[in-house]
Design an enzyme around this catalytic site. Sequence first.
Site, PDB file in Angstrom:
ATOM      1  N   ASP A  60     -78.143  71.248 -30.458  1.00 43.69           N
ATOM      2  CA  ASP A  60     -79.090  70.488 -31.282  1.00 43.69           C
ATOM      3  C   ASP A  60     -78.421  69.204 -31.775  1.00 43.69           C
ATOM      4  OD1 ASP A  60     -80.852  69.642 -33.330  1.00 43.69           O
ATOM      5  OD2 ASP A  60     -81.483  71.713 -33.659  1.00 43.69           O
ATOM      6  N   THR A 131     -89.610  53.226 -28.663  1.00 41.78           N
ATOM      7  CA  THR A 131     -90.968  53.112 -28.139  1.00 41.78           C
ATOM      8  C   THR A 131     -91.663  51.850 -28.639  1.00 41.78           C
ATOM      9  OG1 THR A 131     -93.150  54.151 -28.327  1.00 41.78           O
ATOM     10  CG2 THR A 131     -91.617  54.620 -30.085  1.00 41.78           C
ATOM     11  N   ASP A 132     -92.672  51.405 -27.891  1.00 43.18           N
ATOM     12  CA  ASP A 132     -93.488  50.278 -28.356  1.00 43.18           C
ATOM     13  C   ASP A 132     -94.353  50.655 -29.564  1.00 43.18           C
ATOM     14  OD1 ASP A 132     -95.346  51.903 -27.051  1.00 43.18           O
ATOM     15  OD2 ASP A 132     -96.018  50.374 -25.632  1.00 43.18           O
ATOM     16  N   GLU A 133     -94.522  51.958 -29.807  1.00 43.39           N
ATOM     17  CA  GLU A 133     -95.422  52.377 -30.892  1.00 43.39           C
ATOM     18  C   GLU A 133     -94.922  51.949 -32.267  1.00 43.39           C
ATOM     19  OE1 GLU A 133     -97.300  56.120 -30.787  1.00 43.39           O
ATOM     20  OE2 GLU A 133     -97.297  56.240 -28.617  1.00 43.39           O
ATOM     21  N   TYR A 157     -95.159  60.182 -35.849  1.00 42.80           N
ATOM     22  CA  TYR A 157     -94.236  60.006 -34.711  1.00 42.80           C
ATOM     23  C   TYR A 157     -93.640  58.599 -34.725  1.00 42.80           C
ATOM     24  CZ  TYR A 157     -92.774  58.651 -30.014  1.00 42.80           C
ATOM     25  OH  TYR A 157     -92.069  58.124 -28.948  1.00 42.80           O
ATOM     26  N   ALA A 159     -93.567  56.369 -37.024  1.00 44.04           N
ATOM     27  CA  ALA A 159     -92.789  56.071 -38.240  1.00 44.04           C
ATOM     28  C   ALA A 159     -91.401  56.688 -38.145  1.00 44.04           C
ATOM     29  CB  ALA A 159     -93.526  56.585 -39.477  1.00 44.04           C
ATOM     30  N   LYS A 161     -89.759  57.258 -35.342  1.00 39.37           N
ATOM     31  CA  LYS A 161     -88.995  56.467 -34.371  1.00 39.37           C
ATOM     32  C   LYS A 161     -88.555  55.138 -35.003  1.00 39.37           C
ATOM     33  CE  LYS A 161     -88.200  57.210 -30.583  1.00 39.37           C
ATOM     34  NZ  LYS A 161     -87.081  57.961 -29.921  1.00 39.37           N
ATOM     35  N   ARG A 287    -108.388  60.555 -32.146  1.00 35.95           N
ATOM     36  CA  ARG A 287    -107.102  60.829 -32.818  1.00 35.95           C
ATOM     37  C   ARG A 287    -107.077  60.057 -34.141  1.00 35.95           C
ATOM     38  NH1 ARG A 287    -101.989  59.003 -29.265  1.00 35.95           N
ATOM     39  NH2 ARG A 287    -102.109  61.092 -28.412  1.00 35.95           N
TER      40      ARG A 287
HETATM   41  P1  NAD Z   1     -90.079  64.823 -24.146  1.00 33.33           P
HETATM   42  O1  NAD Z   1     -90.805  65.399 -25.312  1.00 33.33           O
HETATM   43  O2  NAD Z   1     -90.576  65.084 -22.768  1.00 33.33           O
HETATM   44  O3  NAD Z   1     -88.549  65.327 -24.179  1.00 33.33           O
HETATM   45  C1  NAD Z   1     -87.804  65.377 -25.360  1.00 33.33           C
HETATM   46  C2  NAD Z   1     -86.547  66.208 -25.079  1.00 33.33           C
HETATM   47  O4  NAD Z   1     -85.752  66.223 -26.272  1.00 33.33           O
HETATM   48  C3  NAD Z   1     -86.829  67.665 -24.716  1.00 33.33           C
HETATM   49  O5  NAD Z   1     -86.059  68.054 -23.611  1.00 33.33           O
HETATM   50  C4  NAD Z   1     -86.411  68.426 -25.965  1.00 33.33           C
HETATM   51  O6  NAD Z   1     -85.972  69.753 -25.708  1.00 33.33           O
HETATM   52  C5  NAD Z   1     -85.280  67.547 -26.488  1.00 33.33           C
HETATM   53  N1  NAD Z   1     -85.030  67.731 -27.919  1.00 33.33           N
HETATM   54  C6  NAD Z   1     -85.955  67.742 -28.909  1.00 33.33           C
HETATM   55  N2  NAD Z   1     -85.361  67.969 -30.095  1.00 33.33           N
HETATM   56  C7  NAD Z   1     -84.018  68.053 -29.834  1.00 33.33           C
HETATM   57  C8  NAD Z   1     -82.872  68.273 -30.650  1.00 33.33           C
HETATM   58  N3  NAD Z   1     -82.992  68.427 -31.978  1.00 33.33           N
HETATM   59  N4  NAD Z   1     -81.655  68.324 -30.066  1.00 33.33           N
HETATM   60  C9  NAD Z   1     -81.535  68.182 -28.712  1.00 33.33           C
HETATM   61  N5  NAD Z   1     -82.580  67.994 -27.896  1.00 33.33           N
HETATM   62  C10 NAD Z   1     -83.809  67.920 -28.445  1.00 33.33           C
HETATM   63  O7  NAD Z   1     -89.956  63.268 -24.426  1.00 33.33           O
HETATM   64  P2  NAD Z   1     -90.020  62.041 -23.417  1.00 33.33           P
HETATM   65  O8  NAD Z   1     -91.426  61.668 -23.191  1.00 33.33           O
HETATM   66  O9  NAD Z   1     -89.130  62.318 -22.289  1.00 33.33           O
HETATM   67  O10 NAD Z   1     -89.380  60.904 -24.337  1.00 33.33           O
HETATM   68  C11 NAD Z   1     -87.957  60.752 -24.404  1.00 33.33           C
HETATM   69  C12 NAD Z   1     -87.622  59.643 -25.377  1.00 33.33           C
HETATM   70  O11 NAD Z   1     -88.222  58.426 -24.938  1.00 33.33           O
HETATM   71  C13 NAD Z   1     -88.142  59.875 -26.793  1.00 33.33           C
HETATM   72  O12 NAD Z   1     -87.163  59.430 -27.690  1.00 33.33           O
HETATM   73  C14 NAD Z   1     -89.392  59.022 -26.877  1.00 33.33           C
HETATM   74  O13 NAD Z   1     -89.605  58.601 -28.197  1.00 33.33           O
HETATM   75  C15 NAD Z   1     -89.025  57.877 -25.969  1.00 33.33           C
HETATM   76  N6  NAD Z   1     -90.153  57.212 -25.309  1.00 33.33           N
HETATM   77  C16 NAD Z   1     -91.079  57.937 -24.605  1.00 33.33           C
HETATM   78  C17 NAD Z   1     -92.098  57.276 -23.920  1.00 33.33           C
HETATM   79  C18 NAD Z   1     -93.130  58.020 -23.122  1.00 33.33           C
HETATM   80  O14 NAD Z   1     -94.086  57.419 -22.638  1.00 33.33           O
HETATM   81  N7  NAD Z   1     -92.988  59.332 -22.908  1.00 33.33           N
HETATM   82  C19 NAD Z   1     -92.187  55.867 -23.984  1.00 33.33           C
HETATM   83  C20 NAD Z   1     -91.239  55.162 -24.736  1.00 33.33           C
HETATM   84  C21 NAD Z   1     -90.219  55.841 -25.369  1.00 33.33           C
HETATM   85  O1  DAU Z   2     -96.269  53.969 -25.970  1.00 34.80           O
HETATM   86  C1  DAU Z   2     -95.177  54.830 -25.782  1.00 34.80           C
HETATM   87  C2  DAU Z   2     -95.571  56.212 -26.214  1.00 34.80           C
HETATM   88  O2  DAU Z   2     -96.444  56.718 -25.211  1.00 34.80           O
HETATM   89  C3  DAU Z   2     -94.370  57.142 -26.409  1.00 34.80           C
HETATM   90  O3  DAU Z   2     -93.594  56.663 -27.468  1.00 34.80           O
HETATM   91  C4  DAU Z   2     -94.844  58.562 -26.711  1.00 34.80           C
HETATM   92  O4  DAU Z   2     -93.735  59.436 -26.778  1.00 34.80           O
HETATM   93  C5  DAU Z   2     -95.769  59.005 -25.600  1.00 34.80           C
HETATM   94  O5  DAU Z   2     -96.283  60.299 -25.891  1.00 34.80           O
HETATM   95  C6  DAU Z   2     -96.928  58.021 -25.425  1.00 34.80           C
HETATM   96  O6  DAU Z   2     -97.796  58.047 -26.570  1.00 34.80           O
HETATM   97  P1  DAU Z   2     -99.400  57.962 -26.423  1.00 34.80           P
HETATM   98  O7  DAU Z   2     -99.989  58.538 -27.638  1.00 34.80           O
HETATM   99  O8  DAU Z   2     -99.821  56.608 -26.009  1.00 34.80           O
HETATM  100  O9  DAU Z   2     -99.579  58.950 -25.137  1.00 34.80           O
HETATM  101  P2  DAU Z   2    -100.660  60.092 -24.824  1.00 34.80           P
HETATM  102  O10 DAU Z   2    -100.459  60.472 -23.390  1.00 34.80           O
HETATM  103  O11 DAU Z   2    -100.650  61.170 -25.836  1.00 34.80           O
HETATM  104  O12 DAU Z   2    -102.033  59.313 -24.951  1.00 34.80           O
HETATM  105  C7  DAU Z   2    -102.303  58.167 -24.150  1.00 34.80           C
HETATM  106  C8  DAU Z   2    -103.668  57.649 -24.569  1.00 34.80           C
HETATM  107  O13 DAU Z   2    -104.652  58.612 -24.174  1.00 34.80           O
HETATM  108  C9  DAU Z   2    -103.819  57.490 -26.069  1.00 34.80           C
HETATM  109  O14 DAU Z   2    -104.640  56.356 -26.335  1.00 34.80           O
HETATM  110  C10 DAU Z   2    -104.547  58.753 -26.513  1.00 34.80           C
HETATM  111  C11 DAU Z   2    -105.396  59.102 -25.303  1.00 34.80           C
HETATM  112  N1  DAU Z   2    -105.624  60.545 -25.084  1.00 34.80           N
HETATM  113  C12 DAU Z   2    -104.557  61.385 -25.089  1.00 34.80           C
HETATM  114  C13 DAU Z   2    -104.745  62.738 -24.905  1.00 34.80           C
HETATM  115  C14 DAU Z   2    -103.569  63.693 -24.936  1.00 34.80           C
HETATM  116  C15 DAU Z   2    -106.908  60.998 -24.837  1.00 34.80           C
HETATM  117  O15 DAU Z   2    -107.878  60.222 -24.791  1.00 34.80           O
HETATM  118  N2  DAU Z   2    -107.084  62.340 -24.654  1.00 34.80           N
HETATM  119  C16 DAU Z   2    -106.066  63.240 -24.698  1.00 34.80           C
HETATM  120  O16 DAU Z   2    -106.313  64.470 -24.563  1.00 34.80           O
END
Ligand code: NAD
Ligand code: DAU
Length: 353
Positions: A60, A131-133, A157, A159, A161, A287
């Site tokens: 962890d 993230t861009d969020e 989330y 906030a 990040k 949402r």
């Molecule tokens: P994910 O949820 O798929 O994976 C997160 C991983 O972190 C998992 O393997 C989980 O087991 C591990 N984890 C969680 N808590 C932990 C802890 N306390 N110690 C060790 N490991 C831990 O996430 P993702 O979509 O792969 O995103 C990875 C990173 O990229 C995140 O920091 C996210 O904010 C960032 N990010 C994601 C996206 C996206 O579109 N998915 C875009 C921009 C940035």
């Molecule tokens: O922008 C980067 C972010 O993208 C990362 O930081 C996050 O970790 C990642 O989860 C993602 O966030 P979003 O909220 O944009 O992703 P999500 O796939 O959850 O949703 C994408 C869009 O689709 C969003 O506008 C919400 C909408 N949505 C999502 C789900 C799960 C739906 O309309 N229906 C759904 O059931």
Amino acid sequence: MRRLLVTGGAGFIGSNFVRYWIKQHPEDRVINLDVLTYAGNLESLTDIEAAPGYRFVHGDITDRQFVRRLMEDEQIDTVVNFAAESHVDRSILGPDAFITTNILGTFSLLEAARAVWGDFDSTQCFLHVSTDEVYGSLKADEPAFDEQHAYAPNSPYSASKASSDHLVRAYHHTYGMPVLTTNCSNNYGPYQFPEKLIPLTILNALEGKPIPVYGDGKNIRDWLYVDDHCGGIEAVLQGGIPGEVYNIGGINEWYNIDIVNLICERLDEHRPGADSYKAQITYVTDRPGHDRRYAIDAGRMQSELGWSPQHDFQSGIERTIQWYLDHRDWCDRVRSGEYRDYYVRQYGESENS
Ligand code: NAD
Ligand code: DAU
């Protein structure tokens, strides 16, 4: 030769990054530290688990002493921090884990690195994946987020990040730690947990379930194929200036409803049924605090580091759909008991109904 500590390397982007890095840099040591939450799956790494130099460690990031010992034992010079709670909807249902992992976990990693690295040198690097969020929501006519854009996070989330980004920044300014931060747009591709829009749409379509679209479906996201994100992180690690921020994005904005329709059309070709999969599209309650639009200005990545996305969206989404069609076992296994409970809480009905 680098000695990397990749945190969260069993998750979506982390597992793709570990695979990418081992392929591009087979001489490097890669330690994957992951606590294996519902989102972390070692099955996402079976093809590279025997690679020389690779080691998985179950642990962890909030356990500072553990991280510190691991960094000492493995003589880590590069941290790439992916570990996080990453799903916005979950952060609305229960923010606690987001505060613990995303804020306190990043703090713990920074403190461990500060203790182990002592006087910093140019071989060391702490890259924080964000993230861009954190920038909040854009209006339709506003320019894309550049690195100077003010922070305005709107979900627990984002906030959490944003808070971790500020800690990383402070460790550079206060202690001189060689940090880099990347803020990336929405990723898609293989091994994404099926709670996120693209894999959820693919699987719900194939399984004859409602395809939930929040609000009017006109929210916009900027989609980037996951390998391009990995390449962007590599470029930042190799050429980024310590203390600086780099925005990585797909230059690829889509309305959610258009993506959902596109996936349905592609599945109508791959797995035709009596009706189009579009008949399963179901508009559901929006949402809370749903950001309307994200878009990244990746100009700095392009002009300073020579990076640009290599995958166009049509081929990337095709490859992604094919991957989910070919990996139904992986999907079934990762959607275990915990995910079923979450699905009922989020969508008000059983995933299997
Ligand atoms: P994910 O949820 O798929 O994976 C997160 C991983 O972190 C998992 O393997 C989980 O087991 C591990 N984890 C969680 N808590 C932990 C802890 N306390 N110690 C060790 N490991 C831990 O996430 P993702 O979509 O792969 O995103 C990875 C990173 O990229 C995140 O920091 C996210 O904010 C960032 N990010 C994601 C996206 C996206 O579109 N998915 C875009 C921009 C940035
Ligand atoms: O922008 C980067 C972010 O993208 C990362 O930081 C996050 O970790 C990642 O989860 C993602 O966030 P979003 O909220 O944009 O992703 P999500 O796939 O959850 O949703 C994408 C869009 O689709 C969003 O506008 C919400 C909408 N949505 C999502 C789900 C799960 C739906 O309309 N229906 C759904 O059931």
